[in-house]
Design an enzyme around this catalytic site. Structure first.
Site, PDB file in Angstrom:
ATOM      1  N   TYR A  35       0.642  -1.162  -0.021  1.00 42.48           N
ATOM      2  CA  TYR A  35      -0.121  -0.033  -0.139  1.00 42.48           C
ATOM      3  C   TYR A  35       0.822   1.108   0.124  1.00 42.48           C
ATOM      4  CZ  TYR A  35       1.021   0.751   5.013  1.00 42.48           C
ATOM      5  OH  TYR A  35       1.447   1.357   6.059  1.00 42.48           O
ATOM      6  N   LYS A 149       6.407  -1.555   1.944  1.00 45.36           N
ATOM      7  CA  LYS A 149       5.211  -1.272   2.805  1.00 45.36           C
ATOM      8  C   LYS A 149       3.957  -2.179   2.451  1.00 45.36           C
ATOM      9  CE  LYS A 149       3.021   3.398   3.243  1.00 45.36           C
ATOM     10  NZ  LYS A 149       3.361   3.627   4.868  1.00 45.36           N
ATOM     11  N   GLU A 181      13.003   2.389  13.811  1.00 43.23           N
ATOM     12  CA  GLU A 181      11.879   3.599  13.389  1.00 43.23           C
ATOM     13  C   GLU A 181      10.596   3.394  14.500  1.00 43.23           C
ATOM     14  OE1 GLU A 181      10.230   2.556   9.598  1.00 43.23           O
ATOM     15  OE2 GLU A 181       9.854   0.446   9.865  1.00 43.23           O
ATOM     16  N   LEU A 205      11.089   1.657   6.970  1.00 46.33           N
ATOM     17  CA  LEU A 205      10.347   1.962   5.785  1.00 46.33           C
ATOM     18  C   LEU A 205      11.463   3.266   5.223  1.00 46.33           C
ATOM     19  CD1 LEU A 205       8.014   1.360   4.062  1.00 46.33           C
ATOM     20  CD2 LEU A 205       7.056   3.594   5.043  1.00 46.33           C
TER      21      LEU A 205
HETATM   22  C1  PLP Z   1       6.757   2.009   9.651  1.00 49.16           C
HETATM   23  C2  PLP Z   1       6.749   3.320   9.037  1.00 49.16           C
HETATM   24  N1  PLP Z   1       7.911   4.097   8.957  1.00 49.16           N
HETATM   25  C3  PLP Z   1       7.914   5.176   8.428  1.00 49.16           C
HETATM   26  C4  PLP Z   1       6.751   5.927   7.693  1.00 49.16           C
HETATM   27  C5  PLP Z   1       7.024   7.135   7.268  1.00 49.16           C
HETATM   28  O1  PLP Z   1       6.977   7.148   5.785  1.00 49.16           O
HETATM   29  P1  PLP Z   1       6.119   8.325   4.923  1.00 49.16           P
HETATM   30  O2  PLP Z   1       7.094   9.501   5.431  1.00 49.16           O
HETATM   31  O3  PLP Z   1       6.430   8.001   3.668  1.00 49.16           O
HETATM   32  O4  PLP Z   1       4.719   8.612   5.219  1.00 49.16           O
HETATM   33  C6  PLP Z   1       5.175   5.233   7.849  1.00 49.16           C
HETATM   34  C7  PLP Z   1       4.296   5.900   7.231  1.00 49.16           C
HETATM   35  O5  PLP Z   1       3.209   5.443   7.612  1.00 49.16           O
HETATM   36  C8  PLP Z   1       5.490   3.820   8.466  1.00 49.16           C
HETATM   37  O6  PLP Z   1       4.471   3.301   8.448  1.00 49.16           O
END
Ligand code: PLP
Length: 287
Positions: A35, A149, A181, A205
């Site tokens: 997603y 993701k 994270e 991510l």
């Molecule tokens: C596990 C995780 N890490 C980092 C992020 C941040 O990613 P982004 O800046 O692309 O929203 C998300 C976003 O939902 C996430 O689910």
């Protein structure tokens, strides 16, 4: 907002109350899908090419062919946004391996399921921006492809609930003594005036907002390093930030129930937050 917003499912726009998928969808049975969440400012998707590149990375990682070209995705996202009665949106799109008799191995000749919806963009409150937010910490016990993701989010769900249980917004995770994270955000720290971010490897991510903070830091002349961050460094940092598409950047001011970073958002956070706000409309116009 209407109670029955228009969503997209497999080639059709329809009210969400009428959108149906079969119970044998592999997204439902196995969490076998990927997603994206794309923030939309004034109906202009923010950093769409970056999100579509990450979608491709996730699809490649689970060996699922991309059902659409980037131009088709772009048109579809804009079409969905145009059908909503609000300007600032958060578009969720999901692709699963489709509907097939239950068997772990990939089915042959099955069309993927493509679903998209858009909600009003719920950015952090002024209070959260000005006073920062609370986080808890935990050992990262998720699988080792956190760079994908995927919709299989149980590890993240359980971590996020750990935070929710004590009224915190996020759970910041460590693996083998290093910062990874948070359950739905990237984490950056500031030590001695330098922003330090963990590398984009298989353990986190690759956040689109994480990349944006790097760009904005470079432009603003804020020193930044990408390297492994130990637990001790993170826990004794001057500042800790969360970044995500729907949080933008947020300062951590309470960690495991104790004040963090003096209990107020730090000076580097304020600069980054300003940079973010300045870039937002411009980037949205460019998109
Ligand atoms: C596990 C995780 N890490 C980092 C992020 C941040 O990613 P982004 O800046 O692309 O929203 C998300 C976003 O939902 C996430 O689910």
């Amino acid at each position: 907002m209407t109670d029955d917003p228009i969503v997209y499912l497999n080639g059709e726009f329809l009210p969400i109350s009428q959108a149906r998928i079969p119970v044998l969808d592999r997204g439902f049975i196995y969490g076998d899908g990927v997603y994206e969440v794309i923030p939309v400012y004034r109906r202009a998707p923010f950093r769409m090419p970056h999100h579509l590149a990450r979608l491709q990375h996730s699809l490649d990682g689970i060996r699922l062919a991309n059902p659409m070209t980037n131009d088709a995705w772009d048109a579809l996202v804009r079409d969905l946004c145009a059908r909503q009665p609000f300007d600032d949106q958060s578009v969720y799109l999901q692709v699963t391996r489709g509907v097939a008799k239950r068997d772990h191995a990939f089915p042959k000749g099955v069309a993927p399921t493509v679903f998209m919806m858009s909600n009003p963009l719920a950015l952090p409150s002024r209070e959260q921006v000005e006073h920062g937010v609370a986080v808890v910490t935990a050992e990262d016990n998720r699988w080792l492809r956190c760079d994908l993701k995927t919709t299989s989010l149980l590890g993240n769900v359980l971590m996020r609930q750990k935070a929710a249980d004590v009224g915190a917004v996020e759970c910041v995770m460590f693996r083998d003594g290093h910062l990874t994270e948070a359950s739905a955000s990237n984490v950056l720290i500031v030590r001695a005036g330098v922003i330090v971010a963990p590398p984009k490897d298989n353990q986190i991510l690759p956040g689109i907002t994480y990349d944006a903070t790097h760009e904005f830091a470079r432009e603003a002349g804020m020193p930044m390093e990408v390297r492994a961050v130990t637990r001790d460094e993170a826990l004794s940092a001057d500042e800790m930030w969360l970044s995500s598409s729907t949080k933008e950047v947020l300062a951590v001011t309470t960690l495991d129930g104790k004040p963090f970073g003096g209990g107020v958002p730090g000076p580097m956070f304020r600069r980054m937050y300003q940079a973010f706000q300045q870039h937002k409309p411009a980037a949205a116009r460019r998109a």
